[in-house]
Design a protein around this motif. Structure first.
Motif, short mmCIF file in Angstrom:
data_model
loop_
_atom_site.label_atom_id
_atom_site.label_comp_id
_atom_site.label_asym_id
_atom_site.label_seq_id
_atom_site.Cartn_x
_atom_site.Cartn_y
_atom_site.Cartn_z
N UNK A 145 81.94 51.94 94.46
CA UNK A 145 82.90 51.07 95.14
C UNK A 145 82.21 49.86 95.75
N UNK A 146 80.98 50.03 96.20
CA UNK A 146 80.19 48.89 96.69
C UNK A 146 80.00 47.89 95.56
N UNK A 147 79.62 48.40 94.40
CA UNK A 147 79.45 47.52 93.23
C UNK A 147 80.75 46.81 92.88
N UNK A 148 81.84 47.53 92.94
CA UNK A 148 83.15 46.98 92.63
C UNK A 148 83.49 45.81 93.55
N UNK A 149 83.21 45.98 94.84
CA UNK A 149 83.50 44.93 95.81
C UNK A 149 82.57 43.74 95.60
N UNK A 150 81.30 43.98 95.32
CA UNK A 150 80.36 42.88 95.10
C UNK A 150 80.79 42.01 93.92
N UNK A 151 81.22 42.64 92.84
CA UNK A 151 81.69 41.87 91.68
C UNK A 151 82.94 41.09 92.05
N UNK A 171 73.10 39.95 94.92
CA UNK A 171 72.25 40.29 93.78
C UNK A 171 71.25 41.39 94.14
N UNK A 172 70.61 41.26 95.30
CA UNK A 172 69.61 42.25 95.71
C UNK A 172 70.23 43.62 95.92
N UNK A 173 71.42 43.65 96.51
CA UNK A 173 72.09 44.93 96.74
C UNK A 173 72.46 45.59 95.43
N UNK A 174 72.98 44.80 94.50
CA UNK A 174 73.33 45.34 93.19
C UNK A 174 72.07 45.85 92.48
N UNK A 175 70.99 45.12 92.59
CA UNK A 175 69.73 45.53 91.94
C UNK A 175 69.23 46.84 92.54
N UNK A 176 69.36 47.00 93.87
CA UNK A 176 68.92 48.25 94.51
C UNK A 176 69.74 49.43 94.00
N UNK A 177 71.04 49.23 93.84
CA UNK A 177 71.89 50.32 93.34
C UNK A 177 71.51 50.66 91.89
N UNK A 178 71.23 49.64 91.09
CA UNK A 178 70.78 49.88 89.71
C UNK A 178 69.51 50.74 89.73
N UNK A 179 68.58 50.42 90.63
CA UNK A 179 67.33 51.16 90.73
C UNK A 179 67.59 52.59 91.19
#
Length: 233
Positions: A145-151, A171-179
């Motif tokens: 849901x965090x990713x959904x809101x960021x997009x 971008x950094x938050x999305x990258x951290x979630x990817x990691x």
């Protein structure tokens, strides 16, 4: 998609339904059930519950049309829930869903009063989201849901008002979630990668605007050392 005109009453009803959803999850949570007071005992309620119920009472009485209302007035109670480390994943997830709906339905737009401050507050709250992890499945739901809101933030019509720092946080938050997703479920991994692709694609879609801004600055006689280009115009 063309944005349809909506009355203040319709917008208030939509936000009210999201308030009800958050409060309902709080009532079902054993930790919060004792803090959910009814009647006239507002002074005994937790501040998160009080702010949601205060918004519910006040927003139907706002005299100004919604485009002239500071979005922070109806965003802040949800953002406080997202920031709080006292809330569990289910409560945080519902608050994130509320923000997502407000963004997708464009309750506010670039011409709304104080919109730059509001969209910055959303980025700040979501990128610093804190919640109590009780199980891995609920944690993954909140991360998605965090990713959904960021997009949704990056695709919003008011995203032009984001600062360079805000875009970097997204971008950094999305990258951290990817990691983090590497050690989690396949669905979260795919969602995280897709979200990163969408954010990067949206960012690069602004390159023509940046090129035009740079040419305009250079043609006006500004030296390269004097030019400060915002990421978003």
């Amino acid at each position: 998609m063309k944005k349809l005109a909506r009355s203040s009453g319709a917008l208030a009803c939509m936000v009210n339904s999201e308030i009800g959803a958050v409060l309902a999850v709080m009532r079902r949570n054993a930790r919060w059930a004792g803090r959910y007071m009814g009647g006239d005992a507002d002074q005994m309620e937790h501040s998160l519950v009080y702010s949601l119920k205060a918004l519910r009472r006040s927003m139907f009485n706002w005299s100004q049309p919604w485009p002239k209302i500071n979005p922070s007035l109806y965003l802040t109670p949800f953002l406080d829930v997202i920031r709080s480390d006292e809330t569990g994943a289910p409560i945080t997830g519902v608050a994130l869903s509320a923000i997502y709906k407000i963004l997708v339905l464009e309750v506010f737009d670039p011409f709304t009063a104080h919109v730059a401050e509001a969209i910055h507050d959303i980025v700040d709250a979501v990128t610093s989201c804190r919640f109590e992890v009780t199980d891995l499945a609920s944690e993954e739901v909140v991360l998605m849901k965090i990713l959904q809101v960021l997009v949704a933030i990056m695709k919003h019509s008011a995203s032009d008002l984001l600062s360079d720092h805000d875009v970097c946080l997204v971008v950094n938050t999305c990258f951290r979630v990817v990691h983090q997703a590497v050690s989690k479920g396949e669905l979260l991994q795919r969602t995280a990668r897709h979200s990163m692709h969408e954010i990067v694609r949206t960012i690069f879609a602004h390159l023509p605007d940046l090129d035009s801004s740079l040419k305009l600055l250079m043609s006006s006689g500004c030296g390269s050392h004097e030019v400060h280009i915002r990421f978003i115009k």
